[in-house]
Design an enzyme around this catalytic site. Structure first.
Site, mmCIF file in Angstrom:
data_model
loop_
_atom_site.group_PDB
_atom_site.id
_atom_site.type_symbol
_atom_site.label_atom_id
_atom_site.label_comp_id
_atom_site.label_asym_id
_atom_site.label_seq_id
_atom_site.Cartn_x
_atom_site.Cartn_y
_atom_site.Cartn_z
ATOM 1 N N GLU D 64 9.194 5.256 -4.353
ATOM 2 C CA GLU D 64 11.402 6.319 -3.516
ATOM 3 C C GLU D 64 12.070 5.189 -4.354
ATOM 4 O O GLU D 64 13.184 6.212 -4.551
ATOM 5 C CB GLU D 64 10.487 6.072 -2.118
ATOM 6 C CG GLU D 64 9.561 7.227 -1.380
ATOM 7 C CD GLU D 64 8.398 6.846 -1.860
ATOM 8 O OE1 GLU D 64 7.778 5.277 -2.178
ATOM 9 O OE2 GLU D 64 7.126 7.720 -1.323
ATOM 10 N N HIS D 133 3.973 5.671 10.795
ATOM 11 C CA HIS D 133 4.463 7.561 10.303
ATOM 12 C C HIS D 133 5.026 8.119 12.060
ATOM 13 O O HIS D 133 5.154 8.930 11.331
ATOM 14 C CB HIS D 133 2.845 7.930 10.115
ATOM 15 C CG HIS D 133 2.953 7.862 8.635
ATOM 16 N ND1 HIS D 133 2.587 5.813 8.663
ATOM 17 C CD2 HIS D 133 2.416 8.276 7.608
ATOM 18 C CE1 HIS D 133 1.717 6.497 7.324
ATOM 19 N NE2 HIS D 133 2.010 7.414 7.136
HETATM 20 C C1 LIG Z 1 5.819 4.109 0.246
HETATM 21 C C2 LIG Z 1 4.908 6.165 0.167
HETATM 22 N N1 LIG Z 1 4.799 6.707 0.144
HETATM 23 C C3 LIG Z 1 4.136 8.124 0.362
HETATM 24 C C4 LIG Z 1 3.126 8.183 0.954
HETATM 25 C C5 LIG Z 1 2.719 8.929 1.242
HETATM 26 N N2 LIG Z 1 1.313 8.740 0.983
HETATM 27 C C6 LIG Z 1 0.269 8.425 1.070
HETATM 28 S S1 LIG Z 1 -1.507 8.682 0.898
HETATM 29 C C7 LIG Z 1 -0.472 8.554 -0.624
HETATM 30 C C8 LIG Z 1 -1.176 8.907 -2.214
HETATM 31 C C9 LIG Z 1 -1.721 7.676 -2.640
HETATM 32 O O1 LIG Z 1 -2.695 7.421 -3.868
HETATM 33 P P1 LIG Z 1 -3.495 6.876 -4.501
HETATM 34 O O2 LIG Z 1 -2.471 5.568 -4.323
HETATM 35 O O3 LIG Z 1 -3.773 6.513 -5.107
HETATM 36 O O4 LIG Z 1 -4.032 6.661 -3.313
HETATM 37 P P2 LIG Z 1 -5.749 7.652 -2.439
HETATM 38 O O5 LIG Z 1 -4.972 7.908 -1.205
HETATM 39 O O6 LIG Z 1 -6.226 8.126 -3.532
HETATM 40 O O7 LIG Z 1 -6.938 6.471 -2.062
HETATM 41 C C10 LIG Z 1 0.792 9.282 -0.278
HETATM 42 C C11 LIG Z 1 1.758 10.061 -1.324
HETATM 43 C C12 LIG Z 1 3.046 6.618 2.323
HETATM 44 N N3 LIG Z 1 2.104 6.888 2.521
HETATM 45 N N4 LIG Z 1 4.073 5.107 1.517
#
Ligand SMILES: Cc1ncc(C[n+]2csc(CCOP(=O)(O)OP(=O)(O)O)c2C)c(N)n1
Ligand SMILES: Cc1ncc(C[n+]2csc(CCOP(=O)(O)OP(=O)(O)O)c2C)c(N)n1
Ligand SMILES: [Mg+2]
Ligand SMILES: [Mg+2]
Lengths: 334, 332, 332, 334
Positions: D64, D133
């Protein structure tokens, strides 16, 4: 205040608080940029590196999210980190760790964990440091449940409040003022602490109540002096902490004066002065003979030019004007 | 991955600037130096507010990079950025005016020494927040690519900035979108009072560019010619749509972090050693040794620069303060 | 630098777990799987709030890493973290209670599925902010080092998290302070709906560890034995004061990002292909092929697990809701 | 509102605004996580990737700070980025780019540069998403000079306000509410915009003024309905934008009703309700027959358990209670 004749600066008072608490409790560690052998850019941590060593006075890379986050983790696992954010403006790069993490940890865990951490930082204008180095951001923190917010106005208060902050079990945002570091005041040799959440009446008066903190306490006292010449007797309340908020002391005062002016260096709109005004009118409506006046900075970023900056920030004259307004005196007389 | 990392060595035999370029480099570096020295006087006289962060000793980076740029190319700089601004064509008068808080300053006196901007010259913003200008430069790169322009965007920042999250996120964005951005890390060995060797394990910060698979190159930041050459390649890559490059320019901050810095964190000997290698002295020697410019020519240019800077300073001093109403302008 | 990057290959001949370890790995992975399946039912029945992010297909990472940890070692996990919590010894009853918002949950029903914490088990926090748990784990590492404890701290996070500034800053801190931290990146190929290949240029995310000069190792995250071995080395390094290790565990999220994800961003074939390689099936084959555990033994354990989970679930369902006054507790 | 019978959802209305503005102006681009071919986790950007292509609808990595910063740079150099921060809580990782950069760029440059950028995000609770959230953080932005803050309550308003926001020359924080996305309402086919800084009276009444925005408009209208049964006629003012603030419309209303209740989902203390209360008592003191009441969330993080969450967030019954308090009616009758 205990009787004493020892006069030291605000910066030294903070330094002493750190030193004493570190000596008292091994778990207290310091983290921050250039706080080690250099002693901090405002010299607040001077000598502590030599006294407590590099394991407890830790220089960090320029990564506020990283080291505030590390502070959160360290606090959850047995240490009591006191972290310096060099300028409050930089807290904005670490806001997630402060607001989403530190502030919510105890709650989200149902009370299993806690974050006994102090973030020391300095804010405010007056030195021509421009828009990114002069903000008063205390309201942002005060609005977040889980954070305590402290902003001392004198060496005495700074020391006593910092010692209490370090002993708190939850995160404290401790906001110093850059223009106060070199200001001197009485600080006793003997140990003392000042509880969070107790406002201090810095001057008693009967005609109007000025509610303020940090550097604006000085300006308010100056204003009170000026007003005295015109026969107006102002009470100056130094809130010392925004969270917890000692609204009782304010209400007591309003019962007597029936008029209030809230003064802060933060920009006026949506600043903490609004909360004080809202609380007073909610809880002491019938005591008010006039609307609560607010004196704050103009709603613009802080300009660089020193004259413009002065015009933008609240000054003694603005406080005087606010008081007169609350007394329904002619503005022209100011 | 490792193949993306290079150390640049100038080949003296192959280097072929014409005389005008030597003059230009000499002029720019001296302009920066003299401007900075004058600024320090201003600061010490108490004529300005805030803090002053000098770039004395780092002139070759600003000059070498910006000599590759056109007027409409973008740069994003820092609180230590008057040098880069001058190299990009900034007017010393408007710069002095700004640091003096005058109406005639680039930002009408509202920005100050840390926040030099010139829309006209592509100086996006000088940032007071370490690392924050890097994603902004990347955004300019995004504009260039989206609007199909032929510009490039250069982000100048320090060694310490490479530890900020913003650095990391910005480099990755530039890499995946293949943006026309050149990252110029001026490794002057210190971030404020902290030696970079205490803040990273890397020997070369250029290693960090590799984490995003950005071609990364190490260069002697005190040799304006070497910087020029490396930046040239990077700018060409960017302009031809091949994406970002990361340049680590090794240099040294000859003065303290800000005026007033006690400099307890380094020895006089260390500073002296670097003074021997400082870019202006070094370039003078090159010019003389290679018979491109003689003593007299060099001195004359220097004298001209001193005069120009003096005039600019005097004019700025006489300029008006902004009106009080200025406070309320430009907020939205 | 490159020498810090390794790809781990399990040497089948050299691998010598005793039977109990096989049983334990089988039990943990099945516990996670069955727990997750039950959770999905709970979610689909509308018995819980928020979103539910399943870790089905990634059980080997949680199991392989946590089998190296003691009760007082720390882990920092995510919204997708019930698996790691179970591997660290969490009680399914308290976990179900938490996701059902019951008083008997780990966090009294105030945390929810995204925020599992167990002070007793060293589960520091499950984070809903991508990347934010990484510096927190580093902080636990700082405590361990400062207080001279013999613990380690493990940060679990996803592939997508490696693009956050917090990741960058945290890894650098762990590196320079030489903290007893193990970074476990579960590369399940997606961050929400975005394939990691669209979000980075790196073939291996382990390359990112190198930027901080942290030894980095790639491992098949679907083979619990390989994960175990790699984590063992990392944990030993940490415990003996040699500093952090970065592990990239290559795995796959068999279900959508959250329950309800339309999964339009990948093909059924891709998912099916990974289903063939999924850790429980894979490990079953290993056990059978190597004659460590037979069909009957494997099935029996599975049945036990199913029963335990059922009982835990039933008990949780019957548990009480927290009192309304709970709202005001634990704020400071 | 123009006459129409077309009923679409809040999410669709926002989608239309984006589509129309993108069609109108090539410089409008979208940036955010999973907003591309997936269409965004709340489906707000659905179909836009197909229509405008990957050069204008750009999926970002989870960074972000990086992409808000890139948005700032892009906005300064000719684009008009509309950036999705998936949940408002995540804005905290990018606070520096929002507050120190976007908000101050025009000012620090003396008006040379500007940042025509919209940050779209969604906030609020009600779904059991827990402490990280579910926040309502609008006050943090409203306090920062240089940012405009919009929070629509209906599909009609969402569309009209977003179109105006995209056309603004300065950064706008556009806060949607997760519980409103599926809510439907009338939206005309014809093009229209709604200017920022104009409150909308969603219900006229004479006995008390309820000042609110976003989801709380609905709750307030429900409360008004209930109150009607008891003979209390409430006016409901939807501020729509906190910055600029249409205090005039509020003051007009107070002249008539003499009583005000401010309702927001943000935690009560130091929330924006305080500003409204402070302004009203400052500027319409003599019109007030009772203190301005504030109804907000309790000053705690948002708990996960749905019942606790409901208790913690303001509900219709709390608004009714606030109104009765402002009318000095017995609390017991609620
Ligand atoms: C700072 C932030 N940006 C966006 C999100 C929304 N979000 C939640 S899970 C996720 C994906 C995360 O991907 P990864 O790190 O690969 O973990 P996975 O979900 O695959 O276990 C996103 C973008 C968030 N929770 N926090
Ligand atoms: C986010 C942030 N943290 C800390 C600072 C304080 N600070 C100002 S300059 C500086 C050092 C920066 O070092 P480097 O990036 O090497 O640049 P240099 O000053 O050497 O040019 C620091 C820590 C800041 N301005 N912003
Ligand atoms: Mg440096
Ligand atoms: Mg992933």
């Amino acid at each position: 205040m205990m009787s004493t004749n020892r006069i030291i600066s605000y910066a030294q008072a903070i330094n002493e608080a750190l030193k004493e608490e570190m000596a008292l409790d091994d778990r207290v560690i310091l983290l921050g940029e250039d706080i080690g052998s250099y002693g901090g850019v405002f010299k607040v941590t001077k000598g502590l590196f030599d006294e407590f060593g590099k394991e407890r006075v830790i220089d960090t890379p320029i990564s506020e999210t990283g080291f505030i986050g590390a502070g959160v983790g360290a606090a959850m696992t047995g240490l009591k980190p006191v972290i310096e954010i060099m300028w409050i403006d930089f807290s904005l790069v670490a806001m997630d760790q402060i607001i989403n993490q530190a502030a919510k940890m105890a709650y989200m865990s149902g009370g299993q964990t806690s974050v006994p951490m102090v973030i020391r930082t300095q804010g405010g204008g007056g030195r021509g440091n421009g828009a990114q180095h002069s903000q008063s951001l205390e309201t942002l923190f005060a609005h977040i449940p889980g954070l305590k917010v402290v902003a001392p106005s004198t060496p005495y208060d700074a020391k006593g409040l910092l010692k209490s902050s370090i002993r708190e079990g939850s995160p404290v945002i401790f906001i110093e003022h850059k223009m106060l570091y070199s200001q001197k005041g009485e600080v006793p040799e003997e140990e003392y602490t000042i509880p969070l959440g107790k406002a201090d009446i810095k001057r008693s008066g009967k005609d109007v109540t000025i509610v303020t903190l940090s550097r604006m306490v000085q300006f308010s006292l100056e204003a009170a002096k000026e007003l005295e010449k015109e026969g107006i007797d102002a009470e100056v309340i130094d809130l010392r902490t925004l969270v917890p908020l000692d609204i009782e002391t304010v209400k007591e005062s309003v019962k007597k004066t029936n008029r209030v002016v809230v003064v802060h260096e933060a920009t006026r709109s949506y600043g903490w002065g609004a909360e004080i005004a809202a609380r007073i009118q909610e809880e002491a409506f019938d005591d008010l003979d006039a609307p609560v006046q607010r004196v704050g900075a103009e709603d613009v970023p802080v300009p660089y030019n020193l004259n413009l900056e002065k015009e933008m920030l609240p000054q003694t004259k603005d406080i005087i004007q606010g008081v007169k307004k609350s007394l329904y005196l002619q503005m022209e007389t100011v | 991955m490792q193949e993306l990392l290079q150390t640049y060595h100038l080949n003296e035999n192959n280097f072929n600037w014409d005389k005008n370029w030597f003059i230009q480099a000499w002029r720019i570096m001296n302009t920066i130096r003299v401007f900075e020295e004058k600024s320090i006087q201003i600061y010490k006289k108490g004529l300005m507010g805030g803090s002053l962060h000098s770039s004395i000793g780092q002139e070759a980076v600003a000059a070498g990079v910006c000599m590759n740029l056109k007027k409409d190319d973008y740069i994003s700089i820092t609180y230590r950025g008057r040098g880069q601004a001058l190299a990009k064509g900034a007017d010393p008068f408007q710069l002095f005016s700004e640091i003096l808080g005058k109406k005639t300053g680039y930002c009408k006196g509202k920005g100050g020494p840390m926040h030099i901007t010139s829309q006209e010259l592509g100086i996006l913003v000088a940032n007071g927040i370490v690392g924050a200008g890097i994603p902004i430069a990347v955004g300019a790169g995004l504009s260039i690519k989206t609007l199909k322009k032929n510009q490039v965007s250069v982000a100048f920042f320090g060694d310490g900035a490479t530890n900020q999250g913003a650095f990391h996120e910005a480099l990755n964005l530039a890499a995946i979108y293949k943006l026309p951005v050149v990252f110029v890390c001026e490794n002057n060995l210190y971030s404020e009072m902290t030696p970079i060797k205490n803040a990273v394990l890397n020997e070369h910060l250029a290693e960090r560019g590799l984490a995003y698979r950005i071609p990364s190159i190490i260069v002697n930041g005190n040799d304006v010619r070497a910087v020029y050459e490396v930046a040239k390649q990077a700018v060409e890559r960017a302009r031809s749509g091949e994406g970002p490059t990361f340049i680590e320019a090794k240099t040294y901050r000859l003065l303290g972090h800000m005026i007033g810095d006690a400099e307890t964190y380094r020895t006089k000997e260390e500073v002296e050693e670097w003074r021997q290698k400082e870019p202006i002295r070094y370039f003078r020697d090159v010019c003389l040794k290679q018979n491109v410019l003689n003593e007299k020519e060099l001195d004359e240019i220097q004298q001209q620069v001193i005069q120009e800077i003096d005039i600019a300073y005097e004019r700025a001093m006489k300029s008006e303060e902004p009106e009080m109403e200025e406070i309320f302008n430009d907020v939205y």
